[in-house]
Design an enzyme around this catalytic site. Structure first.
Site, short mmCIF file in Angstrom:
data_model
loop_
_atom_site.label_atom_id
_atom_site.label_comp_id
_atom_site.label_asym_id
_atom_site.label_seq_id
_atom_site.Cartn_x
_atom_site.Cartn_y
_atom_site.Cartn_z
N SER A 15 -4.67 -2.00 5.36
CA SER A 15 -4.07 -0.89 4.60
C SER A 15 -2.77 -1.39 3.98
CB SER A 15 -3.83 0.30 5.52
OG SER A 15 -3.00 -0.10 6.59
N SER A 16 -2.13 -0.55 3.23
CA SER A 16 -0.83 -0.86 2.60
C SER A 16 -0.88 -2.02 1.60
CB SER A 16 0.25 -1.17 3.65
OG SER A 16 0.36 -0.13 4.56
N LEU A 17 -2.02 -2.24 0.98
CA LEU A 17 -2.08 -3.31 -0.03
C LEU A 17 -1.58 -2.82 -1.38
CD1 LEU A 17 -5.45 -5.20 0.56
CD2 LEU A 17 -3.14 -5.91 1.15
N GLY A 20 -2.50 2.56 -4.41
CA GLY A 20 -1.86 3.59 -5.24
C GLY A 20 -1.19 2.96 -6.45
N ILE A 151 -14.49 4.32 9.98
CA ILE A 151 -15.53 5.34 10.20
C ILE A 151 -15.26 6.56 9.31
CG2 ILE A 151 -16.42 7.01 11.89
CD1 ILE A 151 -16.06 4.85 14.01
N LYS A 191 -11.91 -15.80 2.92
CA LYS A 191 -12.90 -15.21 3.84
C LYS A 191 -12.70 -13.70 4.07
CE LYS A 191 -15.52 -17.89 5.77
NZ LYS A 191 -16.63 -18.54 5.06
N PRO A 192 -11.45 -13.24 4.29
CA PRO A 192 -11.30 -11.78 4.48
C PRO A 192 -11.84 -10.99 3.29
CG PRO A 192 -9.27 -12.92 5.10
CD PRO A 192 -10.16 -13.94 4.46
N LYS A 225 -14.73 -19.25 -6.47
CA LYS A 225 -15.31 -19.09 -5.15
C LYS A 225 -15.48 -17.60 -4.81
CE LYS A 225 -14.45 -20.74 -0.45
NZ LYS A 225 -13.48 -21.42 0.40
N CYS A 383 17.71 20.85 -2.02
CA CYS A 383 17.04 21.81 -1.14
C CYS A 383 17.88 22.05 0.13
CB CYS A 383 15.61 21.37 -0.86
SG CYS A 383 14.55 22.77 -0.48
N HIS A 509 13.35 20.57 -6.10
CA HIS A 509 13.24 19.11 -5.90
C HIS A 509 13.11 18.41 -7.25
CE1 HIS A 509 12.52 19.10 -1.47
NE2 HIS A 509 12.20 20.36 -1.74
N GLU A 511 13.46 15.42 -7.87
CA GLU A 511 12.88 14.08 -7.69
C GLU A 511 11.38 14.04 -7.98
OE1 GLU A 511 13.92 16.05 -5.30
OE2 GLU A 511 12.87 15.79 -3.40
#
Ligand code: GLN
Length: 537
Positions: A15-17, A20, A151, A191-192, A225, A383, A509, A511
């Site tokens: 995750s976090s690659l 987004g 899953i 490989k991954p 490859k 806020c 907000h 932002e």
């Protein structure tokens, strides 16, 4: 089949690659070519939305114009593409199941056994396609949250498999993976990536394009490859090298021809080059600041990188307009008090007190505000930050000893911040706050009117409490002026302080509305005031 093209973005290995950011970059490049685009995030968790999740779990909760509490990636989508998102742009497993179960209870399935396939997957497909009916989009980009092999994301991947079959050429799957560098071997490893594509294939989905997150450049051999093992052409192996700023990524993806690959595969016109002139200008300003201002961000989640995401990004946008780098220094409000406030905040050029919920750290926020007010340091309260400014002024300038918000002390003798009438009858949590865009009218003789240069604005909200109008006259006569009002509900939306160079508190907000193309005027002005303060100090 409609002419809308669908782009699915999946992620593998870890995750976090930055799915987004890749999705947002694709959107930016397509918008820059004149296409109409929207982006959607499918989140595999069972919460209906991230509104009830605490920031430790999920970082910031981003609020859309129509009042949806959504994943923070939607903030990136808006900041990059400058296209507003909506309720329909964030779908969770919770929403999908809730909808299917409600239909089952209403007898809509006519006695059928309700199953993951086809009922859950149909609901997912329906919600992906729903966006096409909402607007005349050339592209719908759908980011699948989580990592392939999880899953919980299986039904989403299965929906992608079915849609690929239905949509044919009108659909492309972009798979983001990691190509790690093993220092001991002195090599990048594929490989991954091979394994993660294999996992995707087990679910029946062949990616069309593979975006490889990497810290070193991919050689031609390595691209070949990956292409060979993952059944894609070499031109569809895209390098995504670690960048100095997330805002570099659209340019890097342009150089790698990610947009062209997508257009070719979906048979869309490629003649028009993307117009990235403004983006390049923004990047140039970002990388060549002529000075620095230091802003203190006072909050209680400051140790979390993503808790104040939109505020941090708004500062980046506002810094480029002012030609400065904004260094945001964070301060945990729980550890601020009279004895250490001068030492901790004394050298800052501006102080922002953050939004938030719950009592922890409130007194530290109030202490920080008093310091900013007395030392005439530019102050911006958002806020809860505005509410604390009202409490501070009441206690220290109006003699309202013990003034508080009823969120924190129901028995306060001076409830200067109180629950909104419309909130008092609500019992459940989740989507029940005052959420989304509401109009606000600015007083003509105010600083905010000069900042916005218009009388009527709309801003996004996420709160239950408000300025208590019973105290309005007292505050006004003591120099804390309500300069922005929601006339329909008679709510104070903005306060300003007379005799202070920049002291503004907003109940909304800002932002959430700052984008690269349209940096928010309040942030721009606040950074400008901090720059001026830095010049004089
Ligand atoms: N807790 C406050 C309220 O509900 C402020 C919320 C916020 O800062 N977003 O009104």
């Amino acid at each position: 089949m409609s002419k809308t093209k669908y782009i699915f973005v999946t992620g593998g290995v870890t995750s976090s690659l930055g799915k987004g950011i890749i999705s947002s970059s694709i959107a930016k490049l397509l918008v820059a070519r004149g296409f109409s685009v929207t982006i959607q995030k499918l989140d595999p968790y069972i919460n209906i939305d991230p509104g009830t999740l605490n920031p430790y779990e999920h970082g910031e909760c981003f609020v859309t114009e129509d009042g949806a509490e959504t994943d923070l990636d939607l903030g990136h989508y808006e900041r990059f593409s400058n296209v507003p998102t909506s309720q329909a742009n964030n779908v969770t497993t919770g929403v999908v199941y809730q909808s299917v179960i409600t239909k089952e209870r209403q007898g809509e399935y006519l006695g059928e056994t309700v199953q993951v396939i086809p009922h859950i997957t149909d609901e997912i497909k329906y919600r992906i396609k729903l966006l096409a009916n909402r607007g005349d989009y050339d592209f719908i980009i759908t980011e699948i949250g989580g990592t392939v092999g999880d899953i919980e994301s299986l039904p989403f991947i299965e929906a992608v498999r079915q849609l690929r079959w239905e949509l044919g050429r009108n659909c492309v799957v972009v798979h983001l993976t990691l190509v790690p560098y093993l220092a001991a071997a002195g090599e990048l490893k594929t490989k991954p990536t091979q394994h993660s594509v294999k996992t995707l294939l087990e679910s029946g989905v062949q990616p069309d394009i593979i975006v490889c997150r990497t810290e070193k450049h991919l050689t031609e051999g390595l691209r070949n490859k990956i292409a060979l093992f993952c059944n894609v052409s070499t031109s569809s192996v895209i390098e995504c090298i670690d960048a100095e700023s997330i805002y570099d990524v659209p340019i890097l993806m342009r150089k790698e021809n990610l947009d062209l690959e997508i257009l070719r595969k979906t048979k869309m016109p490629v003649e028009q080059e993307p117009d990235l002139a403004d983006w390049e200008k923004f990047l140039h300003a970002l990388k060549n600041p002529s000075g620095e201002v230091v802003i203190g961000l006072v909050g209680k989640y400051v140790e979390l990188k993503d808790a104040y995401k939109s505020i941090n990004e708004s500062f980046i946008h506002a810094g480029t307009v002012n030609g400065v780098k904004v260094r945001v220094q964070t301060f945990h409000s729980e550890f601020l008090d009279e004895s250490n406030v001068a030492g901790k905040l004394g050298a800052l050029h501006g102080i922002l007190v953050a939004p938030g919920f719950g009592e922890r750290g409130i007194e530290g926020k109030i202490t920080a505000i008093r310091f900013a007010r007395e030392k005439k340091i530019p102050f911006f309260g958002i806020c809860l930050g505005m509410q604390c400014a009202v409490i501070e002024y009441g206690r220290n300038m109006l003699g309202l000893t013990g003034a508080h918000s009823t969120e924190f002390n129901k028995l306060t003798p001076y409830p200067v911040i109180d629950m909104m009438e419309m909130q008092k009858k609500i019992s459940g949590l989740g989507g029940t706050m005052r959420l989304g865009a509401y109009p606000c009218k600015l007083k003509k003789e105010s600083q905010v009117f000069l900042i916005y240069q218009q009388e009527n604005i709309t801003e996004r909200h996420r709160h239950r409490f408000e300025f208590n109008n019973e105290f309005l006259e007292k505050y006004k006569s003591a120099g804390m002026i309500p300069v922005g009002l929601n006339e329909k509900d008679n709510l104070v939306e903005i306060i300003e302080l007379v005799g202070h160079p920049w002291f503004i508190g907003v109940q909304f907000h800002p932002e959430y509305k700052s984008t690269v193309a349209r940096p928010h005027p309040l942030f721009v002005s606040f950074v400008g005031a901090a720059k001026q303060y830095a010049g004089n100090s």
